[in-house]
Write an enzyme that holds these catalytic residues in place. Sequence first.
Site, mmCIF file in Angstrom:
data_model
loop_
_atom_site.group_PDB
_atom_site.id
_atom_site.type_symbol
_atom_site.label_atom_id
_atom_site.label_comp_id
_atom_site.label_asym_id
_atom_site.label_seq_id
_atom_site.Cartn_x
_atom_site.Cartn_y
_atom_site.Cartn_z
ATOM 1 N N GLN A 188 -5.963 8.784 -20.205
ATOM 2 C CA GLN A 188 -5.657 10.392 -19.893
ATOM 3 C C GLN A 188 -5.856 10.807 -21.298
ATOM 4 O O GLN A 188 -5.743 9.981 -22.156
ATOM 5 C CB GLN A 188 -4.416 10.508 -19.465
ATOM 6 N N ALA A 211 -4.343 3.789 -5.954
ATOM 7 C CA ALA A 211 -5.777 3.378 -6.616
ATOM 8 C C ALA A 211 -5.912 1.912 -6.512
ATOM 9 O O ALA A 211 -7.040 1.335 -6.446
ATOM 10 C CB ALA A 211 -5.702 3.833 -8.037
ATOM 11 N N ARG A 269 -6.836 7.584 -7.586
ATOM 12 C CA ARG A 269 -6.459 8.098 -6.456
ATOM 13 C C ARG A 269 -6.514 9.328 -6.040
ATOM 14 O O ARG A 269 -6.870 10.111 -4.786
ATOM 15 C CB ARG A 269 -4.683 8.098 -6.696
ATOM 16 N N GLY A 270 -6.543 10.524 -7.203
ATOM 17 C CA GLY A 270 -6.715 11.819 -6.931
ATOM 18 C C GLY A 270 -5.569 12.367 -7.147
ATOM 19 O O GLY A 270 -4.246 11.746 -6.718
ATOM 20 N N GLU A 292 -17.687 11.973 -20.360
ATOM 21 C CA GLU A 292 -17.472 12.530 -18.747
ATOM 22 C C GLU A 292 -18.194 13.769 -18.647
ATOM 23 O O GLU A 292 -17.853 14.813 -19.258
ATOM 24 C CB GLU A 292 -16.195 12.297 -18.482
ATOM 25 N N LYS A 320 -3.098 -2.621 -10.777
ATOM 26 C CA LYS A 320 -4.492 -2.373 -10.568
ATOM 27 C C LYS A 320 -5.372 -3.348 -11.087
ATOM 28 O O LYS A 320 -6.368 -3.773 -10.663
ATOM 29 C CB LYS A 320 -4.791 -1.020 -11.482
ATOM 30 N N THR A 371 -17.292 13.047 -12.413
ATOM 31 C CA THR A 371 -16.116 13.154 -11.768
ATOM 32 C C THR A 371 -16.105 13.447 -10.169
ATOM 33 O O THR A 371 -17.400 13.798 -9.972
ATOM 34 C CB THR A 371 -15.170 14.283 -12.307
HETATM 35 P P1 FAD Z 1 -2.439 5.652 -8.966
HETATM 36 O O1 FAD Z 1 -2.820 4.382 -10.016
HETATM 37 O O2 FAD Z 1 -2.564 5.045 -7.644
HETATM 38 O O3 FAD Z 1 -1.040 5.898 -9.539
HETATM 39 C C1 FAD Z 1 -0.434 7.149 -8.959
HETATM 40 C C2 FAD Z 1 0.874 7.297 -9.192
HETATM 41 O O4 FAD Z 1 1.544 6.137 -8.305
HETATM 42 C C3 FAD Z 1 1.375 6.664 -10.390
HETATM 43 O O5 FAD Z 1 2.735 7.568 -10.808
HETATM 44 C C4 FAD Z 1 1.901 5.321 -10.390
HETATM 45 O O6 FAD Z 1 3.124 4.794 -11.228
HETATM 46 C C5 FAD Z 1 2.508 5.485 -8.751
HETATM 47 N N1 FAD Z 1 2.317 3.983 -8.171
HETATM 48 C C6 FAD Z 1 1.322 3.207 -8.348
HETATM 49 N N2 FAD Z 1 1.365 2.156 -7.224
HETATM 50 C C7 FAD Z 1 2.514 2.558 -6.633
HETATM 51 C C8 FAD Z 1 3.377 1.756 -5.746
HETATM 52 N N3 FAD Z 1 3.033 0.630 -5.180
HETATM 53 N N4 FAD Z 1 4.429 2.443 -5.312
HETATM 54 C C9 FAD Z 1 4.931 3.460 -5.910
HETATM 55 N N5 FAD Z 1 4.325 4.079 -6.928
HETATM 56 C C10 FAD Z 1 3.006 3.622 -7.266
HETATM 57 N N6 FAD Z 1 -8.900 13.131 -10.363
HETATM 58 C C11 FAD Z 1 -9.707 13.591 -9.728
HETATM 59 O O7 FAD Z 1 -9.334 14.121 -8.757
HETATM 60 N N7 FAD Z 1 -11.193 13.508 -9.830
HETATM 61 C C12 FAD Z 1 -11.601 12.475 -10.833
HETATM 62 O O8 FAD Z 1 -12.808 12.448 -11.236
HETATM 63 C C13 FAD Z 1 -10.746 12.040 -11.764
HETATM 64 N N8 FAD Z 1 -10.841 11.435 -12.934
HETATM 65 C C14 FAD Z 1 -10.098 10.692 -13.570
HETATM 66 C C15 FAD Z 1 -10.330 10.081 -14.820
HETATM 67 C C16 FAD Z 1 -9.353 9.495 -15.590
HETATM 68 C C17 FAD Z 1 -9.829 8.765 -16.856
HETATM 69 C C18 FAD Z 1 -8.168 10.008 -15.573
HETATM 70 C C19 FAD Z 1 -7.001 9.483 -16.460
HETATM 71 C C20 FAD Z 1 -7.605 10.610 -14.693
HETATM 72 C C21 FAD Z 1 -8.527 11.019 -13.576
HETATM 73 N N9 FAD Z 1 -8.372 11.923 -12.393
HETATM 74 C C22 FAD Z 1 -9.403 12.467 -11.680
HETATM 75 C C23 FAD Z 1 -6.767 12.198 -12.118
HETATM 76 C C24 FAD Z 1 -6.004 11.078 -11.462
HETATM 77 O O9 FAD Z 1 -6.744 11.397 -10.143
HETATM 78 C C25 FAD Z 1 -4.501 11.535 -11.183
HETATM 79 O O10 FAD Z 1 -4.080 11.395 -12.525
HETATM 80 C C26 FAD Z 1 -3.715 10.904 -9.970
HETATM 81 O O11 FAD Z 1 -2.549 11.973 -10.002
HETATM 82 C C27 FAD Z 1 -3.367 9.414 -10.154
HETATM 83 O O12 FAD Z 1 -4.638 8.782 -10.040
HETATM 84 P P2 FAD Z 1 -4.462 7.209 -10.298
HETATM 85 O O13 FAD Z 1 -5.865 6.518 -10.013
HETATM 86 O O14 FAD Z 1 -3.786 6.940 -11.792
HETATM 87 O O15 FAD Z 1 -3.285 6.805 -9.447
#
Ligand code: FAD
Length: 317
Positions: free
Chosen positions: A210, A144, A124-125, A19, A199, A50
């Site tokens: 992560q 997300a 999600r970010g 990445e 998802k 990213t």
């Molecule tokens: P989600 O899957 O939406 O989850 C976020 C939180 O909400 C979790 O705690 C989940 O349990 C909770 N949740 C989900 N659905 C619900 C629901 N229906 N009700 C209540 N709670 C819920 N960040 C950046 O800004 N740019 C990047 O390029 C980037 N790349 C990444 C690449 C990888 C491989 C990883 C692991 C992370 C990356 N991140 C990046 C960080 C990521 O954006 C953050 O960790 C963010 O806080 C969560 O993103 P997510 O897509 O996992 O969110």
Amino acid sequence: MKVTEHIKNANGKTLFSFEIIPPKKGNSIQQLYNNIDPLMEFKPPFIDVTTSREEYVYIEKEGLLDRKITRMRPGTVGICAALKHKYDVDTVPHVLCGGFTKEETEYLLVDCHYLGINNVMALRGDAMKHQQYFEACKGGHQFAKNLVGQIQNLNRGKYLHDVIEVDDKADFCIGVAGYPEKHIEAPSLKTDLKRLKEKVDAGADYVVTQMFFDNKKYFEFVEAAKQEGINVPIIPGIKPIAVKRHLQLLPQVFKIDLPEDLIDAVDNCSTNEQVRQVGIEWAINQSKELQKAGVPVLHYYSMGKSDNIKAIAEAIF
Ligand code: FAD
């Protein structure tokens, strides 16, 4: 080609990928190429790029501070296209909910489709720097899984508002994030896994984890995910420690634990060059064990530097 097709075609052989982070505005893309060039001999089938959240900057104007919103590292899709063109490699732009309306996301995905980019990571970010909790922008997605849903709709030829004839549907392969040590906001690992399953049910094709420094956590996570009914590939994300400050920074930013042995080894270093070597050796050991266990891909977080990733890749691939 899709990430999942690369995995299928590898017939059980572990692939190498990494990445990268776009350069700061005003910096040449050549710096990025200089970092990527040494890694191309290991034939990554795909490279992730990213996307950064937007942030506020304060500009002094007639004695007052004017607040402007900006992106310090724009260009994710442009960089993906440039890498694809230069290296003939598949690229995976990270697409965020945060800071984007659904319409803006649709335009970005349409650009990707025209450019032949058919893999995306749907994320999600994090919250913006001044926010305590993540807030979707008006007209943006909260989670997300909703973004995954929008991308899958496009794959079905379903756009947001227009009723149009579609003769060239998108066909995105979608990656999502997984957290072997649980996402910081999730009340429990079990609940987080249920969210991950949502998802996948919404259409995610694979998971990238992560970073973690203890393989046991990855193996347990994969097992628990299977129990939850998650049957897509789970790609481990590996980050070599590079400077002493990482001991504080990585747990703080990524909400992960570091094993005592690793902490001790880093503590015993008197230079960052020694720390870098410890980080490389730790990542090589992690990678060897994961490869032996048959993981589909070893995915490295390069964070703008490639010499340590190259040293690891030389030992593994
Ligand atoms: P989600 O899957 O939406 O989850 C976020 C939180 O909400 C979790 O705690 C989940 O349990 C909770 N949740 C989900 N659905 C619900 C629901 N229906 N009700 C209540 N709670 C819920 N960040 C950046 O800004 N740019 C990047 O390029 C980037 N790349 C990444 C690449 C990888 C491989 C990883 C692991 C992370 C990356 N991140 C990046 C960080 C990521 O954006 C953050 O960790 C963010 O806080 C969560 O993103 P997510 O897509 O996992 O969110």
